[in-house]
Design a protein around this motif. Structure first.
Motif, mmCIF file in Angstrom:
data_model
loop_
_atom_site.group_PDB
_atom_site.id
_atom_site.type_symbol
_atom_site.label_atom_id
_atom_site.label_comp_id
_atom_site.label_asym_id
_atom_site.label_seq_id
_atom_site.Cartn_x
_atom_site.Cartn_y
_atom_site.Cartn_z
ATOM 1 N N PRO A 29 20.896 -120.233 34.220
ATOM 2 C CA PRO A 29 20.512 -119.051 34.991
ATOM 3 C C PRO A 29 19.615 -119.420 36.172
ATOM 4 O O PRO A 29 18.646 -120.159 36.016
ATOM 5 C CB PRO A 29 19.752 -118.199 33.964
ATOM 6 C CG PRO A 29 20.311 -118.619 32.655
ATOM 7 C CD PRO A 29 20.606 -120.080 32.790
ATOM 8 N N GLY A 30 19.970 -118.922 37.349
ATOM 9 C CA GLY A 30 19.169 -119.152 38.533
ATOM 10 C C GLY A 30 19.294 -120.530 39.153
ATOM 11 O O GLY A 30 18.558 -120.855 40.091
ATOM 12 N N ARG A 31 20.229 -121.316 38.626
ATOM 13 C CA ARG A 31 20.388 -122.678 39.139
ATOM 14 C C ARG A 31 21.820 -122.892 39.607
ATOM 15 O O ARG A 31 22.743 -122.182 39.220
ATOM 16 C CB ARG A 31 20.027 -123.704 38.065
ATOM 17 C CG ARG A 31 18.602 -123.573 37.574
ATOM 18 C CD ARG A 31 18.220 -124.717 36.662
ATOM 19 N NE ARG A 31 18.195 -125.991 37.374
ATOM 20 C CZ ARG A 31 17.843 -127.124 36.789
ATOM 21 N NH1 ARG A 31 17.509 -127.151 35.512
ATOM 22 N NH2 ARG A 31 17.835 -128.241 37.488
ATOM 23 N N GLU A 32 22.009 -123.893 40.429
ATOM 24 C CA GLU A 32 23.344 -124.227 40.900
ATOM 25 C C GLU A 32 24.150 -124.918 39.793
ATOM 26 O O GLU A 32 23.585 -125.546 38.893
ATOM 27 C CB GLU A 32 23.257 -125.165 42.114
ATOM 28 C CG GLU A 32 22.771 -124.488 43.377
ATOM 29 C CD GLU A 32 22.940 -125.374 44.603
ATOM 30 O OE1 GLU A 32 22.578 -124.919 45.696
ATOM 31 O OE2 GLU A 32 23.436 -126.505 44.465
ATOM 32 N N ARG A 33 25.452 -124.798 39.916
ATOM 33 C CA ARG A 33 26.330 -125.494 38.973
ATOM 34 C C ARG A 33 26.216 -126.996 39.216
ATOM 35 O O ARG A 33 26.259 -127.459 40.354
ATOM 36 C CB ARG A 33 27.773 -125.032 39.157
ATOM 37 C CG ARG A 33 28.709 -125.471 38.062
ATOM 38 C CD ARG A 33 30.061 -124.807 38.198
ATOM 39 N NE ARG A 33 29.967 -123.349 38.093
ATOM 40 C CZ ARG A 33 31.022 -122.544 38.062
ATOM 41 N NH1 ARG A 33 32.248 -123.039 38.118
ATOM 42 N NH2 ARG A 33 30.864 -121.238 37.982
ATOM 43 N N GLU A 34 26.068 -127.758 38.129
ATOM 44 C CA GLU A 34 25.918 -129.199 38.263
ATOM 45 C C GLU A 34 26.964 -129.934 37.435
ATOM 46 O O GLU A 34 27.416 -129.449 36.402
ATOM 47 C CB GLU A 34 24.513 -129.638 37.811
ATOM 48 C CG GLU A 34 24.241 -129.419 36.332
ATOM 49 C CD GLU A 34 22.966 -130.099 35.851
ATOM 50 O OE1 GLU A 34 22.498 -131.047 36.521
ATOM 51 O OE2 GLU A 34 22.474 -129.710 34.779
ATOM 52 N N GLY A 35 27.313 -131.106 37.901
ATOM 53 C CA GLY A 35 28.227 -131.941 37.146
ATOM 54 C C GLY A 35 27.534 -132.559 35.955
ATOM 55 O O GLY A 35 26.405 -133.034 36.074
ATOM 56 N N VAL A 36 28.187 -132.542 34.814
ATOM 57 C CA VAL A 36 27.641 -133.117 33.587
ATOM 58 C C VAL A 36 28.333 -134.437 33.246
ATOM 59 O O VAL A 36 27.683 -135.446 32.978
ATOM 60 C CB VAL A 36 27.797 -132.138 32.418
ATOM 61 C CG1 VAL A 36 27.339 -132.774 31.102
ATOM 62 C CG2 VAL A 36 27.033 -130.847 32.698
ATOM 63 N N SER A 37 29.654 -134.417 33.278
ATOM 64 C CA SER A 37 30.410 -135.605 32.876
ATOM 65 C C SER A 37 31.819 -135.507 33.438
ATOM 66 O O SER A 37 32.303 -134.412 33.739
ATOM 67 C CB SER A 37 30.462 -135.696 31.349
ATOM 68 O OG SER A 37 31.181 -136.841 30.926
ATOM 69 N N CYS A 38 32.449 -136.666 33.561
ATOM 70 C CA CYS A 38 33.826 -136.685 34.039
ATOM 71 C C CYS A 38 34.543 -137.886 33.437
ATOM 72 O O CYS A 38 33.926 -138.923 33.195
ATOM 73 C CB CYS A 38 33.867 -136.756 35.557
ATOM 74 S SG CYS A 38 35.547 -136.728 36.232
ATOM 75 N N ILE A 39 35.837 -137.726 33.213
ATOM 76 C CA ILE A 39 36.653 -138.841 32.748
ATOM 77 C C ILE A 39 37.847 -138.961 33.695
ATOM 78 O O ILE A 39 38.475 -137.964 34.055
ATOM 79 C CB ILE A 39 37.102 -138.634 31.285
ATOM 80 C CG1 ILE A 39 37.832 -139.864 30.745
ATOM 81 C CG2 ILE A 39 37.939 -137.368 31.116
ATOM 82 C CD1 ILE A 39 37.976 -139.868 29.226
ATOM 83 N N THR A 40 38.119 -140.183 34.123
ATOM 84 C CA THR A 40 39.186 -140.404 35.087
ATOM 85 C C THR A 40 40.560 -140.187 34.458
ATOM 86 O O THR A 40 40.705 -140.096 33.240
ATOM 87 C CB THR A 40 39.097 -141.817 35.667
ATOM 88 O OG1 THR A 40 39.143 -142.772 34.590
ATOM 89 C CG2 THR A 40 37.831 -142.006 36.470
ATOM 90 N N LEU A 41 41.557 -140.101 35.306
ATOM 91 C CA LEU A 41 42.927 -139.839 34.856
ATOM 92 C C LEU A 41 43.351 -140.849 33.792
ATOM 93 O O LEU A 41 43.947 -140.491 32.772
ATOM 94 C CB LEU A 41 43.854 -139.878 36.067
ATOM 95 C CG LEU A 41 45.332 -139.513 35.890
ATOM 96 C CD1 LEU A 41 45.895 -139.009 37.217
ATOM 97 C CD2 LEU A 41 46.157 -140.672 35.373
ATOM 98 N N SER A 42 43.065 -142.107 34.016
ATOM 99 C CA SER A 42 43.451 -143.157 33.078
ATOM 100 C C SER A 42 42.562 -143.196 31.844
ATOM 101 O O SER A 42 42.905 -143.832 30.848
ATOM 102 C CB SER A 42 43.396 -144.515 33.762
ATOM 103 O OG SER A 42 42.058 -144.827 34.095
ATOM 104 N N GLY A 43 41.409 -142.555 31.932
ATOM 105 C CA GLY A 43 40.455 -142.604 30.834
ATOM 106 C C GLY A 43 39.582 -143.836 30.842
ATOM 107 O O GLY A 43 38.737 -144.004 29.964
ATOM 108 N N ARG A 44 39.757 -144.703 31.851
ATOM 109 C CA ARG A 44 39.026 -145.974 31.860
ATOM 110 C C ARG A 44 37.552 -145.788 32.216
ATOM 111 O O ARG A 44 36.708 -146.583 31.804
ATOM 112 C CB ARG A 44 39.665 -146.940 32.849
ATOM 113 C CG ARG A 44 41.068 -147.371 32.479
ATOM 114 C CD ARG A 44 41.531 -148.521 33.360
ATOM 115 N NE ARG A 44 42.934 -148.854 33.112
ATOM 116 C CZ ARG A 44 43.936 -148.455 33.879
ATOM 117 N NH1 ARG A 44 43.691 -147.715 34.954
ATOM 118 N NH2 ARG A 44 45.176 -148.788 33.594
ATOM 119 N N ILE A 45 37.265 -144.796 33.031
ATOM 120 C CA ILE A 45 35.889 -144.613 33.492
ATOM 121 C C ILE A 45 35.390 -143.237 33.064
ATOM 122 O O ILE A 45 36.079 -142.239 33.239
ATOM 123 C CB ILE A 45 35.806 -144.754 35.021
ATOM 124 C CG1 ILE A 45 36.233 -146.169 35.439
ATOM 125 C CG2 ILE A 45 34.382 -144.477 35.514
ATOM 126 C CD1 ILE A 45 36.319 -146.356 36.931
#
Length: 125
Positions: A41-57
């Motif tokens: 609430p009251g904050r900008e949306r932030e990135g938490v985690s991501c996984i690449t298409l291949s799953g390698r990273i």
């Protein structure tokens, strides 16, 4: 048409765990990187985690490193976010999103084209 549906949110005490799921439909997960974002609430949306298409990273924002784990199950067209040692500051609405088709890497937030409706995570005693 790409559709994403998050689930698994809820109320948990500090130190507890939750596993979020993001089910993809209309397309095959094999061809997408996928990210998790959150908005308090009251904050900008932030990135938490991501996984690449291949799953390698797999990438994590600093505040969740060592506590959260992202994984993908292409056979189930689903991505997961295992969240352990939860803290009150993890509270927010969690969203999954995908960038354009067949991009290997995890781009910046503005390049994600399809978003789920979000699931609420509340960490409180």
């Amino acid at each position: 048409q790409v559709q994403l549906v998050e689930s698994g949110g809820g109320l948990v005490q500090p130190g507890g765990s939750l596993r979020l799921s993001c089910a993809l439909s209309g397309v095959t997960l094999d061809y997408y990187a996928i990210g998790w974002f959150r908005q308090a609430p009251g904050r900008e949306r932030e990135g938490v985690s991501c996984i690449t298409l291949s799953g390698r990273i797999r990438t994590y924002t600093d505040s969740v490193k060592g506590r959260f784990t992202i994984s993908r199950d292409n056979a189930k067209n689903t991505v997961y976010l295992q969240m352990n040692s939860l803290k009150p500051e993890d509270t927010g609405v969690y969203y999954c999103a995908v960038p354009p088709y067949n991009i290997e890497y995890c781009p910046s937030r503005e390049l994600y084209t399809n978003w789920g409706q979000g699931t609420q995570v509340t960490v409180s005693s």
